[in-house]
Structure formats: C-alpha cells, structure tokens
Scaffold this motif. Sequence first.
Motif, PDB file in Angstrom:
ATOM      1  N   ALA A  10     -12.448 -53.264 -40.742  1.00  0.00           N
ATOM      2  CA  ALA A  10     -12.829 -54.689 -40.778  1.00  0.00           C
ATOM      3  C   ALA A  10     -13.911 -54.927 -41.832  1.00  0.00           C
ATOM      4  N   LEU A  11     -14.846 -53.974 -41.940  1.00  0.00           N
ATOM      5  CA  LEU A  11     -15.913 -54.092 -42.932  1.00  0.00           C
ATOM      6  C   LEU A  11     -15.323 -54.027 -44.349  1.00  0.00           C
ATOM      7  N   LEU A  12     -14.376 -53.090 -44.546  1.00  0.00           N
ATOM      8  CA  LEU A  12     -13.779 -52.928 -45.876  1.00  0.00           C
ATOM      9  C   LEU A  12     -13.018 -54.181 -46.302  1.00  0.00           C
ATOM     10  N   TYR A  75      -3.947 -67.004 -30.741  1.00  0.00           N
ATOM     11  CA  TYR A  75      -4.189 -65.635 -31.207  1.00  0.00           C
ATOM     12  C   TYR A  75      -2.962 -65.105 -31.939  1.00  0.00           C
ATOM     13  N   TYR A  76      -1.777 -65.315 -31.353  1.00  0.00           N
ATOM     14  CA  TYR A  76      -0.564 -64.796 -31.990  1.00  0.00           C
ATOM     15  C   TYR A  76      -0.244 -65.522 -33.303  1.00  0.00           C
ATOM     16  N   ALA A  77      -0.546 -66.827 -33.352  1.00  0.00           N
ATOM     17  CA  ALA A  77      -0.344 -67.582 -34.606  1.00  0.00           C
ATOM     18  C   ALA A  77      -1.223 -66.966 -35.699  1.00  0.00           C
ATOM     19  N   LEU A  78      -2.452 -66.635 -35.322  1.00  0.00           N
ATOM     20  CA  LEU A  78      -3.391 -66.017 -36.260  1.00  0.00           C
ATOM     21  C   LEU A  78      -2.879 -64.639 -36.696  1.00  0.00           C
ATOM     22  N   LEU A  79      -2.470 -63.846 -35.706  1.00  0.00           N
ATOM     23  CA  LEU A  79      -2.020 -62.476 -35.981  1.00  0.00           C
ATOM     24  C   LEU A  79      -0.773 -62.457 -36.864  1.00  0.00           C
ATOM     25  N   ILE A  80       0.205 -63.326 -36.541  1.00  0.00           N
ATOM     26  CA  ILE A  80       1.465 -63.320 -37.286  1.00  0.00           C
ATOM     27  C   ILE A  80       1.248 -63.829 -38.718  1.00  0.00           C
ATOM     28  N   SER A  81       0.477 -64.933 -38.855  1.00  0.00           N
ATOM     29  CA  SER A  81       0.223 -65.442 -40.213  1.00  0.00           C
ATOM     30  C   SER A  81      -0.555 -64.409 -41.027  1.00  0.00           C
ATOM     31  N   HIS A  82      -1.505 -63.733 -40.378  1.00  0.00           N
ATOM     32  CA  HIS A  82      -2.289 -62.697 -41.058  1.00  0.00           C
ATOM     33  C   HIS A  82      -1.375 -61.561 -41.533  1.00  0.00           C
ATOM     34  N   THR A  83      -0.487 -61.106 -40.648  1.00  0.00           N
ATOM     35  CA  THR A  83       0.364 -59.956 -40.972  1.00  0.00           C
ATOM     36  C   THR A  83       1.334 -60.287 -42.111  1.00  0.00           C
ATOM     37  N   ILE A  84       1.963 -61.465 -42.035  1.00  0.00           N
ATOM     38  CA  ILE A  84       2.936 -61.845 -43.072  1.00  0.00           C
ATOM     39  C   ILE A  84       2.227 -61.976 -44.422  1.00  0.00           C
ATOM     40  N   LEU A  85       1.096 -62.673 -44.436  1.00  0.00           N
ATOM     41  CA  LEU A  85       0.392 -62.882 -45.711  1.00  0.00           C
ATOM     42  C   LEU A  85      -0.206 -61.580 -46.242  1.00  0.00           C
ATOM     43  N   ALA A  86      -0.610 -60.677 -45.333  1.00  0.00           N
ATOM     44  CA  ALA A  86      -1.144 -59.377 -45.779  1.00  0.00           C
ATOM     45  C   ALA A  86      -0.047 -58.590 -46.498  1.00  0.00           C
ATOM     46  N   THR A 125      -9.147 -63.629 -41.677  1.00  0.00           N
ATOM     47  CA  THR A 125      -8.442 -63.521 -40.392  1.00  0.00           C
ATOM     48  C   THR A 125      -8.434 -62.073 -39.890  1.00  0.00           C
ATOM     49  N   GLY A 126      -8.393 -61.103 -40.821  1.00  0.00           N
ATOM     50  CA  GLY A 126      -8.448 -59.694 -40.420  1.00  0.00           C
ATOM     51  C   GLY A 126      -9.750 -59.399 -39.693  1.00  0.00           C
ATOM     52  N   TRP A 127     -10.811 -59.892 -40.247  1.00  0.00           N
ATOM     53  CA  TRP A 127     -12.121 -59.682 -39.635  1.00  0.00           C
ATOM     54  C   TRP A 127     -12.207 -60.412 -38.288  1.00  0.00           C
ATOM     55  N   GLN A 131     -12.775 -58.978 -34.430  1.00  0.00           N
ATOM     56  CA  GLN A 131     -13.845 -59.465 -33.532  1.00  0.00           C
ATOM     57  C   GLN A 131     -13.267 -59.890 -32.176  1.00  0.00           C
ATOM     58  N   ILE A 132     -12.115 -60.578 -32.214  1.00  0.00           N
ATOM     59  CA  ILE A 132     -11.479 -61.024 -30.963  1.00  0.00           C
ATOM     60  C   ILE A 132     -11.092 -59.818 -30.102  1.00  0.00           C
ATOM     61  N   LEU A 133     -10.475 -58.813 -30.772  1.00  0.00           N
ATOM     62  CA  LEU A 133      -9.981 -57.662 -30.004  1.00  0.00           C
ATOM     63  C   LEU A 133     -11.115 -56.786 -29.480  1.00  0.00           C
ATOM     64  N   ARG A 134     -12.267 -56.897 -30.086  1.00  0.00           N
ATOM     65  CA  ARG A 134     -13.431 -56.165 -29.617  1.00  0.00           C
ATOM     66  C   ARG A 134     -13.775 -56.586 -28.184  1.00  0.00           C
ATOM     67  N   THR A 135     -13.614 -57.884 -27.910  1.00  0.00           N
ATOM     68  CA  THR A 135     -13.900 -58.407 -26.579  1.00  0.00           C
ATOM     69  C   THR A 135     -12.647 -58.456 -25.714  1.00  0.00           C
ATOM     70  N   TYR A 136     -11.537 -58.903 -26.320  1.00  0.00           N
ATOM     71  CA  TYR A 136     -10.344 -59.193 -25.531  1.00  0.00           C
ATOM     72  C   TYR A 136      -9.191 -58.229 -25.820  1.00  0.00           C
ATOM     73  N   GLY A 137      -9.508 -57.040 -26.319  1.00  0.00           N
ATOM     74  CA  GLY A 137      -8.437 -56.095 -26.653  1.00  0.00           C
ATOM     75  C   GLY A 137      -8.360 -54.958 -25.646  1.00  0.00           C
ATOM     76  N   GLU A 138      -7.126 -54.434 -25.485  1.00  0.00           N
ATOM     77  CA  GLU A 138      -6.929 -53.271 -24.622  1.00  0.00           C
ATOM     78  C   GLU A 138      -5.934 -52.365 -25.329  1.00  0.00           C
ATOM     79  N   SER A 139      -6.235 -51.067 -25.361  1.00  0.00           N
ATOM     80  CA  SER A 139      -5.353 -50.148 -26.077  1.00  0.00           C
ATOM     81  C   SER A 139      -3.931 -50.217 -25.509  1.00  0.00           C
ATOM     82  N   ALA A 140      -2.957 -50.366 -26.427  1.00  0.00           N
ATOM     83  CA  ALA A 140      -1.565 -50.425 -25.968  1.00  0.00           C
ATOM     84  C   ALA A 140      -0.905 -49.065 -26.160  1.00  0.00           C
ATOM     85  N   GLY A 141      -1.710 -48.054 -26.511  1.00  0.00           N
ATOM     86  CA  GLY A 141      -1.181 -46.713 -26.748  1.00  0.00           C
ATOM     87  C   GLY A 141      -0.450 -46.658 -28.059  1.00  0.00           C
TER      88      GLY A 141
END
Length: 145
Positions: A10-12, A75-86, A125-127, A131-141
């Motif tokens: 995230a820093l990079l 959250y998913y709108a953010l994630l999907i737009s981020h992934t496609i544009l990345a 959006t990556g950053w 930040q969101i997953l730091r609070t609201y994330g759970e490892s999905a394995g």
Amino acid sequence: MGQMLGDIAALLIALSGLAVIIGVILIKRGDRVWHPRVMLTATGLAALFLVFYLLKWGLYGTTRYVGPEEWRGAYYALLISHTILAAINGPLVLWLIYNAFKQRFSIHKAWARWTVPVWLYVAVTGWVIDQILRTYGESAGGIGF
Ligand code: HEM
C-alpha cells in the motif's frame, strides 16, 4: 507478516501516485530532465508494488470483506473498478514510455492525459482498499505455499 506485506504494498502504490503527481508538475514547468527520471521511478515503485502484492497473494491468499452489509456494494464497486483499471494501467504505462523513448511526444501527451488519472485512481483506491480491509478484512485463505 501478511499484514506487513500488505502495508508495504500500500505504501509503494501510494508513493508511486505521489511520484506521478511530482512528474506531472515537473513537465508542466518544462523540466525534460527530471520528468522522465521521476516517472520512471514511479513506474519502478508500481512494479515493486506488484511484487509485494503478488507475494502476499501467493503466501496468504486473498482477504474477504466482512464489514457492514450496507457498505458491501460500495466496497465491491471500488474493488472491481480498481482491479480493472489497475490491469489497464500496466500496458498504458509501457505504451507511454515506449512513445517517449521513440520521441513521439504528441502520442505520449495524448495518452498521458488518460493514463495519469487512471494511475492516480488506482493508487488512491489501492491504498483506500488496504485501509478498509485493515478494519473489515478477514483472511479468505489461499494456495498457501
Ligand atoms: C509512465 C511514465 C510517464 C508518464 C505518466 C508521463 C506523463 C506525461 C504528461 C502528463 C505529460 C504532459 C502532457 C501535457 O502537457 O498535456 C508528459 C509530457 C512529456 N513527457 Fe512524459 N510521462 C512519462 C514518462 C516519460 C518518459 C520516460 C519520458 C522521456 C524519455 C517523457 C518525456 C516527456 C516529454 C519530453 C514531455 C513533453 C512533451 C511536449 O511538451 O511536447 N515522459 N508526460
């Protein structure tokens, strides 16, 4: 360790966004020496981000969103737009650099107008996602090698 890799990633990506902003300011001031240097640094930081991101993915898998239900759609709108544009940003950047080194600056400028906003959107959006997953994330394995 997984969180640390995520934080480094995230820093990079945030630093690469900052470098892009500095690179744009430099060329607007007519600095043709430092503009390429700073933009190539931004590209290097983004490439390094990818290394850390993939390392985290390979070692620890993905992170699931477990935050408030009413925010799931956003959250998913953010994630999907981020992934496609990345994914689009990579080839765009290579095309920009290629044209710059070929001294085709009118093509470089035309594509830069689109690439810079895309790059900044992806960086911010990556950053934010991290930040969101730091609070609201759970490892999905993951594949966990
Ligand atoms: C991926 C990295 C790069 C990005 C995002 C980028 C972005 C930009 C932007 C936004 C402009 C200003 C466009 C305008 O004023 O409308 C520009 C112009 C320019 N870039 Fe880059 N650039 C990158 C890499 C490079 C590299 C590697 C070089 C040199 C080898 C270079 C050389 C130039 C030059 C000389 C101009 C001025 C062109 C002119 O005014 O005719 N850029 N670039």
